[in-house]
Design an enzyme around this catalytic site. Structure first.
Site, PDB file in Angstrom:
ATOM      1  CB  CYS A   1      -0.939   0.008   1.195  1.00  0.00           C
ATOM      2  SG  CYS A   1      -1.972   1.484   1.259  1.00  0.00           S
TER       3      CYS A   1
ATOM      4  CE  LYS B   1      -4.650   3.130  -6.494  1.00  0.00           C
ATOM      5  NZ  LYS B   1      -5.587   2.054  -6.118  1.00  0.00           N
TER       6      LYS B   1
ATOM      7  CG  HIS C   1     -29.717  22.077  -4.522  1.00  0.00           C
ATOM      8  ND1 HIS C   1     -29.771  21.271  -5.635  1.00  0.00           N
ATOM      9  CD2 HIS C   1     -29.947  23.349  -4.950  1.00  0.00           C
ATOM     10  CE1 HIS C   1     -30.033  22.010  -6.697  1.00  0.00           C
ATOM     11  NE2 HIS C   1     -30.144  23.278  -6.303  1.00  0.00           N
TER      12      HIS C   1
ATOM     13  CE1 TYR D   1      -6.938  -2.305  -7.108  1.00  0.00           C
ATOM     14  CE2 TYR D   1      -7.950  -4.458  -7.371  1.00  0.00           C
ATOM     15  CZ  TYR D   1      -7.031  -3.626  -6.751  1.00  0.00           C
ATOM     16  OH  TYR D   1      -6.187  -4.137  -5.790  1.00  0.00           O
TER      17      TYR D   1
ATOM     18  CB  CYS E   1      -3.150   2.449  -1.536  1.00  0.00           C
ATOM     19  SG  CYS E   1      -3.510   0.743  -1.141  1.00  0.00           S
TER      20      CYS E   1
ATOM     21  CD  GLU F   1     -29.090  18.035  -5.335  1.00  0.00           C
ATOM     22  OE1 GLU F   1     -30.244  18.317  -4.947  1.00  0.00           O
ATOM     23  OE2 GLU F   1     -28.298  18.863  -5.801  1.00  0.00           O
TER      24      GLU F   1
ATOM     25  CD  GLU G   1      -7.253   1.873  -9.177  1.00  0.00           C
ATOM     26  OE1 GLU G   1      -8.094   2.062  -8.276  1.00  0.00           O
ATOM     27  OE2 GLU G   1      -6.159   1.293  -8.964  1.00  0.00           O
TER      28      GLU G   1
END
Length: 480
Positions: free
Chosen positions: A44, A52, A463, A179, A49, A468, A183
């Site tokens: 990681c 990256k 909003h 992934y 992670c 939302e 990525e």
């Protein structure tokens, strides 16, 4: 005096192993040692992670000048310096590794910069020749990327290599549709590379929600990534070798991209033949075709510890192996290969072994994010998974967000809820949008708590935001 050198010996200095060691020593008062043969921080922090995500940030600035001009800013297009970024990236990784070392030292954990293997139920052997005994041994050696089993696979790089490139390839072929592949397709494209991606399956991101997969694939193509599904490579050779020449000529476009054809080695361009019959040359081939647990040569099987088909350590719900004194956590068990999960498994291990509070690992309803562009945030069941187990209602919307629409951009986002028709529980939430990883963390709390669609409906919208829509979808798109 204990009959063992330590109460706990941890093999592996990644996020899970370090957390378990720190908490066992600092909070439970155990005598703990940890061995790491490479850099502290593991996949990681050092080769996953963290670097990256920093590369994702860097790549996203490519579109910033165009968007800014649409909002009235007089900003010229810039140029990206891999050398400048890489120097700062390496400095940051060095800093983080130092933090990990200090955290271990501050908790009283004795560390060994060495490879450790298991000799018996209570003994580890270090590559320095030393032997250490412990009442408990925790294997947290993580995983590694693997190349496909094909001739000349060594000519391609894997994810570990991407952070050590001396320069960025002008034209890169990515093999894979998971992934990591998707990525890095976005990252490398954003940093200025011409990216081609082959995936043998019908659609990228297998295992994720089908509708989300399609939207991300379309977005990747719109950005300029040359994505080919149902395609992989059958042959690859260094350009300039007789084997490459025998494959046939690649298009003359090579000269346009400055490909050198006078260096027939692993650092030179590669000629690739695809299953669709095309032959093309690339500066680099990047294999993102899977990972494997790091159990080779650890000595576990000789003790009767079962390994899965891919080498994963077989454990029970408490992360315990068939040998009662030996446990395993993280990617080496190939359960849910996410850093926060490894950390949770480490905490559960300490609670079970050192606090006398047996704690099974909870792998249910784990939020996660894929840092494609746009991002995918997901928690719970996909529409396809949910429909197989019960009747469901699907609430979904896709639209151009305000920021994109104002700048005449084409990017779309998606918000989706999967709801049980029987009890109204939200079974899954899927978001495709910039910042989806941030959104799904909070949505994950509600889904984990068992919120119903009416709980979402009772929540007042913020909003104007993209998110939302999660609380304003009143009517189901479809019932399955």
């Amino acid at each position: 005096m204990s009959e063992f050198d330590y109460d706990l010996f941890v093999i592996g200095g990644g996020s899970g192993g370090v957390r378990a060691a720190r908490v066992a020593a600092g909070e439970a008062g155990a005598k703990v040692a940890l061995a790491e043969e490479d850099r502290y921080g593991g996949t990681c922090v050092i080769r996953g992670c963290v670097p990256k995500k920093l590369m994702v940030f860097a790549s996203e600035y490519r579109d910033m000048p165009t968007a800014a001009r649409a909002y009235g800013w007089d900003i010229p297009d810039g140029t990206f310096s891999w050398d400048a970024f890489r120097a700062k990236l390496n400095a940051e990784l060095d800093r983080l590794e130092g933090v990990y070392r200090k955290l271990l030292a501050g908790s009283g954990v004795e560390t060994f910069d060495a490879r450790a293997t298991v000799k018996d139920a209570h003994t580890v052997v270090l590559s320095t020749g030393e032997e250490k005994t412990a009442k408990h041994i925790l294997v947290a050696t993580g995983g590694r990327p693997v190349r496909p089993d094909m001739p000349n696979a060594h000519l391609g790089m894997v994810s570990d290599d991407i952070f050590h490139l001396e320069k960025l390839p002008q034209r890169v072929l990515i093999i894979g549709g998971g992934y990591i592949a998707c990525e890095f397709a976005g990252i490398l494209h954003g940093l200025g590379c011409e990216v081609t991606q082959f995936y043998r399956g019908a659609q990228i991101l297998r295992g994720f929600d089908e509708e989300a997969r399609g939207l991300i694939a379309d977005a990747m193509k719109d950005r300029g990534i040359d994505l080919h599904t149902g395609t992989t490579i059958v042959e690859m050779h260094c350009v300039g070798t007789p084997e490459a020449d025998a494959m046939g000529e690649a298009p003359v476009e090579n000269a346009q991209y400055g490909l050198k054809t006078d260096k027939a080695d692993a650092n030179g361009p590669v000629r690739v033949k695809a299953t669709n019959g095309t032959i093309r040359d690339f500066d680099a081939v990047f294999f993102a075709t899977g990972r494997r647990p790091n159990t080779d040569g650890l000595g576990l099987e000789a003790l009767g510890i079962e390994l899965g088909r891919n080498g994963a350590v077989e454990v029970d719900e408490y992360s315990q192996t068939k040998v009662p004194s030996i446990y395993a956590i993280g990617d080496v068990t190939d359960r849910v290969n996410l850093t926060p999960v490894a950390i949770r498994e480490g905490m559960a291990f300490v609670n079970t072994v050192f606090h006398g509070n047996p704690t099974p690992v909870d792998h249910d309803l784990i939020p996660s994010a894929v840092f494609t562009q746009p991002e995918l945030g997901t928690v719970g069941l996909t529409e396809e998974e949910a429909a197989e187990q019960e009747e469901i209602e699907v609430y979904a919307t896709s639209f151009r967000p305000m920021q994109t629409a104002f700048a005449d951009g084409s990017g779309r986002v998606m918000m989706k809820l999967i709801v049980s028709k029987a009890n109204r529980t939200v079974l899954g939430c899927h978001i495709v949008a910039p910042g989806a990883g941030e959104m799904i963390q909070l949505a994950g709390i509600a889904v984990k708590m068992g919120a119903t669609k009416e709980d979402f409906d009772r929540t007042v919208a913020v909003h104007p935001t993209m998110s939302e829509e999660i609380v304003t979808m009143r009517n189901p798109t479809r019932t399955v």
